[in-house]
Design an enzyme around this catalytic site. Sequence first.
Site, PDB file in Angstrom:
ATOM      1  N   CYS A   1     -65.119-104.381  35.574  1.00  0.00           N
ATOM      2  CA  CYS A   1     -66.581-104.376  35.680  1.00  0.00           C
ATOM      3  C   CYS A   1     -67.230-104.870  34.386  1.00  0.00           C
ATOM      4  CB  CYS A   1     -67.089-102.979  36.001  1.00  0.00           C
ATOM      5  SG  CYS A   1     -66.493-102.316  37.562  1.00  0.00           S
TER       6      CYS A   1
ATOM      7  N   ARG B   1     -66.460-104.108  45.239  1.00  0.00           N
ATOM      8  CA  ARG B   1     -67.189-105.207  44.617  1.00  0.00           C
ATOM      9  C   ARG B   1     -67.854-106.058  45.705  1.00  0.00           C
ATOM     10  NH1 ARG B   1     -65.400-104.782  39.532  1.00  0.00           N
ATOM     11  NH2 ARG B   1     -63.311-103.897  39.315  1.00  0.00           N
TER      12      ARG B   1
END
Length: 241
Positions: A56, A139
Amino acid sequence: MSQTLEERTVTTMPRIGDPAPEFTAETTQGPISFPGDYAGRWVILFSHPADFTPVCTTEFMTFASMQEEFAAYNTALVGLSVDGLYSHIAWLRTIQDKMVFRDMKGVEVTFPLIDDVSMEVATKYGMIMPGEAATQAVRAVFVIDPKGVIRTIVYYPLSLGRNFDELLRVVKGLQTADAFNVATPADWRPGERVIVPTAGSCGTAKDRMDGAEEGVECVDWFFCTKELPAEDVESAIRTGA
């Protein structure tokens, strides 16, 4: 009112062509009302599993470094995770103060990151997939047009970082298709030939195969392309940062 895990897992996921589900939320840039606050702009709404995680971190650095490039195509960025606001702020400060990835360092994230501890927004958008994780958003990427309609949906597993060149290509391709009433072939980039709409009648198909439509080249009646110069594409879709 919070939902149980069982209730969250049966929530219908939005689909391409649906209006983007509405929500209000606190973010690192203040409160937002979505998608109303972004009317007239394209938006990439994306989720990540958790703050202070390495994949991330690389993604946020990359998005932030490309923010002006997306803005040049009238596209805003909005991030989301199921962590809280203070965690978001601490993580983004760490990114700016300490993190180095490829040629990026000192990266300031100025687009909003949504506080979604309740998982209400993630649930509305189908970002919670229990087979992958019951308490983290996968995601997900939603590309939403200026009318608030979902135009593209992409999901990645927790372990796989996104391809950001592809996300920018998606934005350019969607805007080009809208501006010129064309389709874009596999791996298309601005400047390459585009696909014209399939002939809707036998007469049109014959005319195309006979070369009656100037600039249109057909391999067969259903597969016809034409040139679309990159400068024409850019002048039509690029609005400036």
